[in-house]
Structures are given as C-alpha cells and as structure tokens.
Motif scaffolding. Structure first.
Motif, PDB file in Angstrom:
ATOM      1  N   ASP A 176       0.845  -1.201   0.000  1.00  0.00           N
ATOM      2  CA  ASP A 176       0.000   0.000   0.000  1.00  0.00           C
ATOM      3  C   ASP A 176       0.877   1.246   0.000  1.00  0.00           C
ATOM      4  O   ASP A 176       1.633   1.492   0.952  1.00  0.00           O
ATOM      5  CB  ASP A 176      -0.917   0.005   1.220  1.00  0.00           C
ATOM      6  N   PHE A 177       0.770   2.014  -1.071  1.00  0.00           N
ATOM      7  CA  PHE A 177       1.506   3.265  -1.192  1.00  0.00           C
ATOM      8  C   PHE A 177       0.724   4.377  -0.490  1.00  0.00           C
ATOM      9  O   PHE A 177      -0.511   4.438  -0.587  1.00  0.00           O
ATOM     10  CB  PHE A 177       1.713   3.624  -2.666  1.00  0.00           C
ATOM     11  N   LYS A 178       1.437   5.247   0.185  1.00  0.00           N
ATOM     12  CA  LYS A 178       0.812   6.332   0.939  1.00  0.00           C
ATOM     13  C   LYS A 178       1.106   7.675   0.278  1.00  0.00           C
ATOM     14  O   LYS A 178       2.024   7.796  -0.547  1.00  0.00           O
ATOM     15  CB  LYS A 178       1.333   6.351   2.382  1.00  0.00           C
ATOM     16  N   LYS A 179       0.315   8.672   0.643  1.00  0.00           N
ATOM     17  CA  LYS A 179       0.606  10.030   0.181  1.00  0.00           C
ATOM     18  C   LYS A 179       1.967  10.470   0.709  1.00  0.00           C
ATOM     19  O   LYS A 179       2.327  10.188   1.861  1.00  0.00           O
ATOM     20  CB  LYS A 179      -0.476  11.000   0.661  1.00  0.00           C
ATOM     21  N   VAL A 180       2.712  11.151  -0.125  1.00  0.00           N
ATOM     22  CA  VAL A 180       4.058  11.576   0.233  1.00  0.00           C
ATOM     23  C   VAL A 180       3.984  12.712   1.243  1.00  0.00           C
ATOM     24  O   VAL A 180       3.150  13.624   1.122  1.00  0.00           O
ATOM     25  CB  VAL A 180       4.831  12.005  -1.031  1.00  0.00           C
ATOM     26  N   SER A 181       4.828  12.657   2.242  1.00  0.00           N
ATOM     27  CA  SER A 181       4.818  13.668   3.297  1.00  0.00           C
ATOM     28  C   SER A 181       5.306  15.015   2.766  1.00  0.00           C
ATOM     29  O   SER A 181       5.969  15.097   1.719  1.00  0.00           O
ATOM     30  CB  SER A 181       5.708  13.219   4.457  1.00  0.00           C
ATOM     31  N   VAL A 182       4.992  16.054   3.511  1.00  0.00           N
ATOM     32  CA  VAL A 182       5.360  17.409   3.096  1.00  0.00           C
ATOM     33  C   VAL A 182       6.874  17.597   3.015  1.00  0.00           C
ATOM     34  O   VAL A 182       7.383  18.123   2.015  1.00  0.00           O
ATOM     35  CB  VAL A 182       4.715  18.445   4.049  1.00  0.00           C
ATOM     36  N   PRO A 183       7.662  17.173   4.004  1.00  0.00           N
ATOM     37  CA  PRO A 183       9.122  17.363   3.888  1.00  0.00           C
ATOM     38  C   PRO A 183       9.720  16.615   2.699  1.00  0.00           C
ATOM     39  O   PRO A 183      10.584  17.162   1.993  1.00  0.00           O
ATOM     40  CB  PRO A 183       9.644  16.813   5.216  1.00  0.00           C
ATOM     41  N   ASP A 184       9.282  15.371   2.462  1.00  0.00           N
ATOM     42  CA  ASP A 184       9.831  14.612   1.330  1.00  0.00           C
ATOM     43  C   ASP A 184       9.463  15.262   0.001  1.00  0.00           C
ATOM     44  O   ASP A 184      10.280  15.327  -0.931  1.00  0.00           O
ATOM     45  CB  ASP A 184       9.310  13.174   1.364  1.00  0.00           C
ATOM     46  N   MET A 185       8.224  15.748  -0.087  1.00  0.00           N
ATOM     47  CA  MET A 185       7.790  16.404  -1.322  1.00  0.00           C
ATOM     48  C   MET A 185       8.589  17.683  -1.565  1.00  0.00           C
ATOM     49  O   MET A 185       9.021  17.954  -2.695  1.00  0.00           O
ATOM     50  CB  MET A 185       6.296  16.723  -1.246  1.00  0.00           C
ATOM     51  N   ALA A 186       8.753  18.481  -0.527  1.00  0.00           N
ATOM     52  CA  ALA A 186       9.504  19.739  -0.683  1.00  0.00           C
ATOM     53  C   ALA A 186      10.940  19.464  -1.100  1.00  0.00           C
ATOM     54  O   ALA A 186      11.505  20.171  -1.957  1.00  0.00           O
ATOM     55  CB  ALA A 186       9.457  20.526   0.620  1.00  0.00           C
TER      56      ALA A 186
END
Length: 551
Positions: A176-186
């Motif tokens: 199950d893939f999750k939404k990417v966190s804000v720090p990782d996305m930035a």
C-alpha cells in the motif's frame, strides 16, 4: 516538443523514489536475497510512485550488472537502457482502463506468458489501473496469476483496490503506497529546481506542496507551470498566478469570525475573496482542512500527528482557536460547511452556498415567521377598549408595588386565572384571540364546480395523474369522505397508488379547508349523467353526430 518535467526526471533507481520507505525496504530486501515474488499488487493514491516502482523493479530483476547483495539496477547495461527507453519486448505495460475485455487478456497476457523471454531474464507484465478489468477478464487471469510460468513477473497497480476480487488480491504480495509527506515532497521539488538551474522561493515551494495533496506527479506538474513563468527567482506572488491558492491569513480571519458567530464579518470576507477572484472551491477546502485540524486537536490529537507540516505561526493560531468552540460545535460546523461546500458545483452564484453556511452557523438558520416578527405586547397602563369600541380609562396599575412584596405573594397571583369583565376587552398584556371559525361544509355541488381547478392543481406535481383525473368525476361527498369515480380498473389502481393518492388528497384538502378521506371506485361511463369521457376529443363528435361510446 519538450518532455514534461515528471517524465524527464522520472526516478530510475529505488533511491530516487520519493517516500514509500515501507515499500522500498521490503522489495529491496527481496532483491538482495533473491526471493522475488511472482506477483505484486501496488495500491494507493495517484501520483505516489506505483508505476515508477514497477519499472525500477523490472529493471532490477533483469539488470545484467547488478551486484550480488544489491538491489539497485546499474542503468548502463542493455537490459536497463532498453527498459528505460521503453522498447524492451519483454516488459509489457498494459493500460487496463483501455483494454478491459477478456479477449484482450487472453491474447496479450495469457498468450504471451506461454512464450519464453526473448532477450531478458524475466518477462514482466505491468498492468496499470487493473481494477478496470471486467469480471470475466479477472477470471481468465486467475489461473495464470496463481501458477505463472517460470521467469514471468506480474505487477498490478491500482488506485481502487476495493474493486479487485479477493481471489486476485490473495494471489499477490500487496503493498500500500501512501501520500508523500510534506518534507519529502519539498525536498524533491528543490532537487528538480536545482537540476533545471532555476530558483524558486521557499514559500512558493510550500504552496505547491500544499496544493499537491501528497501526489508527487501533481506537484511536479504545477512546478513545471511555475517554471514556465520565466522569472528568476520565482516568488510566492508570481506563483499564485498558477497555483490555486488562498492566503492563510484570510482563512484564519474567516475562522475567527465564524467561531465568534460574527455573520457580517464572515460574509464580508467571503465577498472580498470572491471579488478578488479566489476560487471558492479551493477556499472551501482550505476552511474544511482547518476545521478538521481544530476537531482533531479538540479530540486530543497532537499537532505533530495531524499529517501536515505546520509553521510555528499556524500552530499558535490553532492552539488559540481550539480553545473557543466545543467539540460538539466543531462537529456541527464541519458538517454544515462540508454539506454546503458540496453544492458549489451547482451554484449559479459561486459564493452563495458558503454564505448560506455562514448564516446557518452564525444565526441558527431561518427562524419561524412567528418568531421573526413577534406581536407587540400591550402596556400594563394602556387604556382598555370596551366591547362597543369606546375607550375606557383605567387607574394606573399597582402591580409593580405588589411585586415588590416578595415572590410568595407573586406566585399565587401568577397562577390565578384572569377573567375579563363583561362588556370590556381582555385585560392588557393578554393577547386577544378570536375563536377559529369552522370551514364551510363541502357539498357535492360545490366540489363539482371546483373539480377542474383541483385537477389543474395536480398537473404541476404529477402530469400522469393529471391525465388520468381528466376522465374522472366526483361521485359522493359526505363529511370528510370524498368519493371519486374512474372508468377503468387500470385507472383505479393508478389513482390508489400511495404517492398519487396523497397528491390528490392534498389538492382536495386545500379546497375543502380540512383533511379528507379519499375513496376511488370504478364507475363506467354509462352510469350517471355528466361523466366525462377520458378522451376529450370524442365529445364534439358525439354531440354533432349523436353517437355513443361502446366498450
């Protein structure tokens, strides 16, 4: 034509994939120990790396130079370069949304599994949006998926795993893939900006991340639009030309007014945002997110566990707001706001549903007519009106003096019944109410004269019932009983249907002035004078030629 940013910088190694550490750790360990499964199921939101991970996995199992004990492909050998270029014959990507039928599955998947790989070690089938396959296609794939030939690997990717048959899910290793966190996305966006040789401000990056909602592909698409502005460096004000963005201070000011039940201020803020061209849907989503955070904090959830990255100022605002309303009030606010926000797509005036939500939350909805305009109360010392219409003077009331003597003397006086003096109006302070008049008694003749009007009133609610009633007549009126005659059994059944019966009873009650009991009976056309035929077009013919209607 230039290549889009998310395709140009698509990860080619496991270490390049943003987030999803819980998935990558397991898959890399399987590759390092040579314990790769025959079927994988990647499930999760869009833009989180399911297809990218599938391609890197296909390269890893076929890489000719992958070191022992390592999971990363070399990206230099023939196998890796052909897969990267998308021309490897043994790696088949199938879009299940475009090929849902069982014939395509049998021809392109089951048939190909029986042929050995032509140039690579493994033949890999990547089936994207697999939940779109038909049930027959799933059944055809089931046996092959359970016992595939040697050196065949299936990777199924879906955004809606609940639509997959349990028999398919049970035969795959599910991740199950999750939404990417804000720090990782930035961090990912900062890397892409550096690779492009451009400069984008931190606030603009944060706005892009907030708008992406955990989808890396969405974030990279918006970043490409921002970079297309051409300025360098790109500030938040410039990025707002592309990003649907609502200023956090506006949301906070609106919530302060909404929590404080300041309807006028809340409505003014909505009007100002609408005049400034702010997308009302995006603003509604922003307010929903903040209300949800307030509710979670009120329920004991810590700010660090909200799943979003908040600045120190935002955490301070949340802590101040959460102390004001109760949990029950927040539940009501969130429910009303979400319900009204769902009406935005149908609204002719974009901000109207949000304005209705503000009025409903701040002013308690629309009050009843009696409560909105209360009747004026007569003063205790006002002159009384006699029965004949003359005004009689009364001495000043001494009730205030008596009330000062204590509650013990006041209580019995409050309970005593007040009787008006003969020839005078009721005492002041007691509203005069006339006794309701009974509605006139309905007769057969009076209702027959109004029957066309009653039938016409039904037309606006049910045209089919209106067509049936044109060929009916009143048979009997007795008290609250109204008997209606129809010509055929089919008409009888239709009029007796609960919905049709209720409509006709309401139309009759509106004329009679009180509830009625409806009874429908079959009365053939030759029984009783004045019965109107169902087909009005026949009546002129009957009158001119003297004919009769026969069954």
């Amino acid at each position: 034509m230039t290549t889009s940013l998310y395709r140009k910088h698509r990860p080619q190694k496991f270490s390049d994939i943003t987030g999803q550490r819980h998935v990558l750790t397991t898959i890399k360990h399987q590759l390092e120990t040579d314990r790769v499964a025959h079927a994988y199921l990647f499930a999760g939101p869009r833009g989180t790396g399911k297809t990218t991970t599938s391609r890197v996995l296909a390269k890893a199992v076929n890489c000719l130079r992958r070191k022992s004990g390592s999971a990363e492909p070399c990206n230099d050998c023939v196998a890796c370069t052909s897969i990267t270029a998308g021309n490897a014959l043994d790696v088949l990507e199938i879009d299940a949304a475009s090929h849902t039928g069982v014939d395509h599955v049998r021809e392109h998947i089951i048939g190909n599994t029986r042929v050995a790989p032509t140039s690579l070690r493994w033949k890999v089938f990547i089936i994207d949006e697999v939940h779109m396959l038909s049930l027959a296609a799933f059944n055809a794939l089931l046996k092959t998926l359970e016992e595939p030939p040697a050196n065949v690997l299936f990777v199924l990717a879906t955004t809606e795993v609940a639509k997959l048959p349990p028999t398919i899910v049970s035969r795959c290793q599910r991740f199950d893939f999750k939404k990417v966190s804000v720090p990782d996305m930035a961090e990912r966006l900062v890397q892409l900006v550096a690779r492009e040789g451009r400069t984008v401000g931190e606030e603009a990056i944060a706005a892009i991340v907030a708008n992406a909602d955990g989808s890396v592909r969405d974030a990279e698409s918006v970043l490409e639009q921002v970079l297309a502005l051409g300025d360098d460096p790109i500030t938040l004000d410039q990025a707002r030309l592309v990003i649907p963005y609502t200023d956090a201070s506006s949301v906070v000011a609106f919530l302060n007014a909404l929590v404080g039940k300041q309807a006028a201020q809340s409505l003014e803020l909505i009007g100002k945002l609408a005049a400034d061209g702010v997308d009302m849907g995006h603003f509604a989503n922003e307010v929903t997110d903040w209300l949800r955070r307030l509710l979670l904090l009120k329920s004991g959830v810590r700010a660090s566990e909200l799943g979003v990255s908040l600045t120190a100022a935002q955490e301070q605002v949340l802590s101040e707001l959460v102390a004001r309303p109760s949990a029950a009030a927040l539940v009501t606010m969130l429910s009303v706001w979400v319900s009204r926000a769902n009406e935005l797509r149908f609204a002719t005036i974009p901000q109207l549903p949000l304005e209705l939500a503000v009025v409903e939350l701040c002013m308690g909805g629309i009050p009843a007519a009696d409560a909105a305009t209360p009747a004026p109360t007569a003063r205790a010392d006002a002159p009384a009106t006699a029965a004949g219409g003359a005004t009689t003077l009364r001495p000043p009331s001494d009730e205030p003096k008596k009330a000062a003597k204590g509650k013990a003397a006041k209580a019995p006086a409050a309970k005593a019944a007040v009787k008006p003096v003969a020839g005078e109006a009721a005492p002041s302070g007691i509203p005069h109410r006339e006794s309701p008049k009974d509605p006139p008694v309905a007769t057969l003749e009076s209702l027959q004269s109004q029957w066309p009007t009653i039938v016409a009133n039904v037309k606006t609610q049910n045209y089919s019932l209106f067509s049936l009633l044109r060929g009916t007549r009143l048979v009997q009126v007795s008290g609250d009983l109204v008997r209606v005659g129809v010509a055929y059994d089919f008409h009888l059944e239709r009029v007796r249907e609960p919905k049709n019966r209720q409509i006709l009873e309401q139309a009759l009650a509106a004329v009679v002035g009180k509830p009625v009991r409806l009874e429908v009976v079959v009365v053939p056309a030759d029984r009783g004078p004045g019965f109107k035929a169902a087909d009005d077009a026949l009546q002129p013919l009957l009158e001119n030629f003297g004919g009769t209607i026969v069954e």
